[in-house]
Design a protein around this motif. Structure first.
Motif, PDB file in Angstrom:
ATOM      1  N   ARG A 151      27.569  30.975  -6.547  1.00 49.16           N
ATOM      2  CA  ARG A 151      26.809  30.532  -5.378  1.00 49.16           C
ATOM      3  C   ARG A 151      27.445  29.283  -4.790  1.00 49.16           C
ATOM      4  N   GLN A 152      27.155  29.074  -3.527  1.00 43.49           N
ATOM      5  CA  GLN A 152      27.705  27.908  -2.839  1.00 43.49           C
ATOM      6  C   GLN A 152      26.652  27.336  -1.912  1.00 43.49           C
TER       7      GLN A 152
ATOM      8  N   ARG B 162      31.878  26.120  -4.686  1.00 45.05           N
ATOM      9  CA  ARG B 162      31.320  27.351  -5.233  1.00 45.05           C
ATOM     10  C   ARG B 162      31.157  27.180  -6.740  1.00 45.05           C
TER      11      ARG B 162
END
Length: 121
Positions: free
Chosen positions: A38-39, A45
């Motif tokens: 996820r970022q 990230r």
């Protein structure tokens, strides 16, 4: 290379749940490990979780352990990320990836386009 498409993201209140899916094309998915990253805006990230090709072994980042569950259905060429007890800090774009299982992005050869998860208070 494997073509990956994430879905299931959206807006959810803190404490709620979402289930992300990662649909793939072709027949090589079952031979690849799968990871979710996820970022968040302005951040790198980061690793969330990963699962081996057979599904026998899973790995989780400490910040999601006990709340998130990764799984896969090789017969459907699809991976899943069940997210429970969501927190504000879980907000971000979630990506699925195929490749060698690791917590670093560079071992994965294929990536989806990402799906937005927004957790509100």
């Amino acid at each position: 290379q494997v073509h990956l498409v994430e879905s299931g993201g959206g807006l959810v209140q803190a404490g709620g749940s979402l289930r992300l899916s990662c649909a793939t094309s072709g027949t090589t998915f079952k031979y690849s490990g799968m990871g979710w990253f996820r970022q968040a805006p302005g951040k790198e990230r980061e690793f969330v979780t990963a699962i081996t090709s057979s599904g026998s072994t899973t790995y989780y980042a400490d910040y999601v352990k006990g709340r998130f569950t990764i799984s896969r259905d090789n017969a459907k060429n699809t991976g899943y990320l069940q997210m429970n007890s969501l927190k504000l800090e879980d907000t971000g774009v979630y990506y699925c990836a195929a490749g060698s299982v690791a917590s670093t992005p560079n071992t994965y050869h294929s990536w989806g386009q990402g799906t937005q998860v927004t957790v509100s208070s």
